[in-house]
Scaffold this motif. Structure first.
Motif, short mmCIF file in Angstrom:
data_model
loop_
_atom_site.label_atom_id
_atom_site.label_comp_id
_atom_site.label_asym_id
_atom_site.label_seq_id
_atom_site.Cartn_x
_atom_site.Cartn_y
_atom_site.Cartn_z
N MET A 1 -59.57 -7.95 72.10
CA MET A 1 -60.38 -7.12 71.68
C MET A 1 -61.97 -7.38 72.55
O MET A 1 -62.45 -8.30 72.75
CB MET A 1 -61.03 -7.27 69.97
N LYS A 2 -62.33 -6.11 73.06
CA LYS A 2 -63.14 -6.38 74.40
C LYS A 2 -64.60 -5.62 74.06
O LYS A 2 -65.24 -5.27 74.90
CB LYS A 2 -62.74 -5.54 75.54
N CYS A 3 -64.77 -5.69 72.46
CA CYS A 3 -66.04 -4.93 72.17
C CYS A 3 -66.73 -5.72 71.10
O CYS A 3 -65.87 -6.08 70.16
CB CYS A 3 -65.61 -3.38 71.75
N ASP A 4 -67.80 -5.98 71.27
CA ASP A 4 -68.68 -6.61 70.01
C ASP A 4 -69.92 -5.81 69.83
O ASP A 4 -70.75 -5.69 70.73
CB ASP A 4 -69.25 -7.96 70.78
N PHE A 5 -69.74 -5.31 68.79
CA PHE A 5 -70.82 -4.39 67.93
C PHE A 5 -71.65 -4.88 66.84
O PHE A 5 -72.13 -4.27 66.08
CB PHE A 5 -70.04 -3.23 67.53
N HIS B 1 -72.11 -17.36 71.14
CA HIS B 1 -71.48 -16.80 69.56
C HIS B 1 -71.01 -15.43 70.08
O HIS B 1 -70.36 -14.94 69.06
CB HIS B 1 -72.81 -16.72 68.46
N ILE B 2 -70.99 -15.23 71.07
CA ILE B 2 -70.54 -13.67 71.30
C ILE B 2 -69.12 -13.60 71.37
O ILE B 2 -68.35 -14.45 71.73
CB ILE B 2 -71.11 -13.11 72.71
N THR C 1 -67.70 -3.47 76.42
CA THR C 1 -68.67 -2.77 75.69
C THR C 1 -69.25 -3.95 74.83
O THR C 1 -68.64 -4.31 74.11
CB THR C 1 -68.18 -1.67 74.98
N ILE C 2 -70.57 -3.80 74.74
CA ILE C 2 -71.38 -4.21 73.93
C ILE C 2 -72.34 -3.35 73.02
O ILE C 2 -72.97 -2.56 73.82
CB ILE C 2 -71.94 -5.71 74.17
N CYS C 3 -73.01 -3.82 71.92
CA CYS C 3 -74.12 -3.18 71.30
C CYS C 3 -75.07 -4.25 70.77
O CYS C 3 -74.68 -4.83 69.77
CB CYS C 3 -73.53 -2.17 70.09
N TYR D 1 -76.50 -3.22 84.91
CA TYR D 1 -75.16 -3.60 84.75
C TYR D 1 -74.21 -2.57 84.55
O TYR D 1 -73.09 -2.95 84.04
CB TYR D 1 -75.34 -4.51 83.41
N CYS D 2 -74.34 -1.51 84.87
CA CYS D 2 -73.51 -0.30 84.49
C CYS D 2 -72.07 -0.38 85.20
O CYS D 2 -70.98 0.17 84.75
CB CYS D 2 -74.09 1.27 84.87
N SER D 3 -71.82 -1.20 86.23
CA SER D 3 -70.70 -1.30 86.82
C SER D 3 -69.63 -2.34 86.27
O SER D 3 -68.64 -2.71 86.64
CB SER D 3 -70.76 -1.64 88.51
N LYS D 4 -70.38 -3.35 85.44
CA LYS D 4 -69.90 -4.33 84.97
C LYS D 4 -69.49 -4.25 83.38
O LYS D 4 -68.58 -4.61 82.89
CB LYS D 4 -70.66 -5.55 85.22
N ILE D 5 -70.37 -3.60 82.60
CA ILE D 5 -70.12 -3.52 81.19
C ILE D 5 -71.10 -2.29 80.66
O ILE D 5 -72.00 -2.01 81.39
CB ILE D 5 -70.75 -4.66 80.55
N ASN D 6 -70.41 -1.70 79.51
CA ASN D 6 -71.23 -0.67 78.91
C ASN D 6 -72.15 -1.35 77.84
O ASN D 6 -71.54 -2.22 76.94
CB ASN D 6 -70.40 0.45 78.19
N ILE D 7 -73.41 -1.09 77.78
CA ILE D 7 -74.47 -1.78 76.76
C ILE D 7 -74.91 -0.46 75.87
O ILE D 7 -75.31 0.44 76.55
CB ILE D 7 -75.57 -2.35 77.57
N CYS D 8 -74.58 -0.42 74.47
CA CYS D 8 -75.09 0.35 73.71
C CYS D 8 -76.39 -0.01 72.75
O CYS D 8 -76.64 -1.14 72.77
CB CYS D 8 -74.09 0.76 72.74
N PHE D 9 -76.94 1.11 72.47
CA PHE D 9 -78.45 0.79 71.67
C PHE D 9 -78.13 0.94 70.30
O PHE D 9 -77.77 2.07 69.75
CB PHE D 9 -79.54 1.91 72.15
#
Length: 269
Positions: free
Chosen positions: A1-5, A234-235, A33-35, A69-77
């Motif tokens: 799983m590659k997303c931590d929300f 902890h991520i 992707t992280i949020c 960091y847009c070329s490395k990871i998607n960051i959500c608000f």
């Protein structure tokens, strides 16, 4: 799983980690992707943690880092709202005033007191407190007027009950847990699977496996995945183990959010 929300930074009152440190760790782990879901608990008890949120500064910083960091990871608000029944209208206006990708509803307080602190439990029966917590959770969810995407760490209260999961069983509280699960399903909302329970040494996620199984039995399919990480180490905490656990229960997908719209991801990506 590659997303931590569900992650926090120094914009939350209980973290001192700069946002770039959390982002760099997520990239190192291979997440795509992280949020950030910084705490906002309006009307939090005075003299304890400060869970107000400088949302303008938070948003400006996040937008800058998102571009960097847009070329490395998607960051959500995102934001984590500490529910209390009298705050529903305030939170509704708040959520509608900012372009959040994702909104977490959390039950942190009971009787305007945080059960994180041992003094709350003095002269109380833990079973009665836990039951009261679940009843308050449903009432507070209904006050949110639909302006949330997931319910976080449903059995959070057990972390601080003094006995961990050794004396807590879903069956004892089914009559107050099932209405919460049914309500989430009816409202087309998600249930969060939070791995901080592993971090705290409980041996289970929040909610525990029995609750997740019951959610699935009732027809619940929409889950979000979060570490509730406040520090880089902890991520994505114990995500490998969690993937196997969720597959065994019968889940095949989890949800991520962009602009409050859900997207299903397979548990293996």
């Amino acid at each position: 799983m590659k997303c931590d929300f569900h992650i926090h930074s120094s914009f939350s009152g209980d973290s001192d980690t700069p946002m770039p440190a959390m982002i760099e760790r997520a990239i190192t782990l291979g997440l795509d992707t992280i949020c950030f879901t910084e705490h906002y608990d309006e009307d939090y008890p005075e003299g304890e943690e400060n869970f107000s949120l400088a949302v303008s500064d938070y948003y400006e910083t996040l937008c800058t880092l998102k571009k960097q960091y847009c070329s490395k990871i998607n960051i959500c608000f995102g934001v984590e709202l500490g529910m209390q029944s009298h705050l529903g209208n305030l939170y509704t206006k708040y959520v509608q005033s900012w372009p959040f990708d994702f909104v977490i509803a959390s039950q942190h307080l009971l009787d305007h007191t945080d059960p994180y602190y041992p003094a709350y439990w003095k002269n109380k029966n833990p079973s009665d407190v836990i039951r009261h917590y679940f009843k308050e959770t449903l009432q507070n969810l209904k006050s949110m007027q639909g302006e949330y995407d997931t319910l976080a760490h449903l059995d959070y209260i057990v972390r601080y009950a003094g006995f961990g999961f050794t004396s807590y069983h879903y069956d004892e509280y089914a009559d107050v847990i099932d209405p919460i699960l049914r309500y989430l399903i009816e409202q087309d909302k998600c249930l969060e699977v939070n791995t901080a329970g592993f971090k705290y040494g409980l041996g289970h996620p929040n909610p525990c496996e029995e609750v997740l199984k019951r959610y699935r039995q009732l027809g619940g399919e929409k889950i979000t995945i979060g570490s509730d990480g406040h520090r880089p180490e902890h991520i994505a905490y114990n995500f490998d183990h969690l993937q196997d656990l969720l597959n065994h229960i019968g889940f095949q997908y989890y949800c991520i959010f962009q602009k409050r719209k859900s997207e299903f991801r397979r548990l293996d990506r």
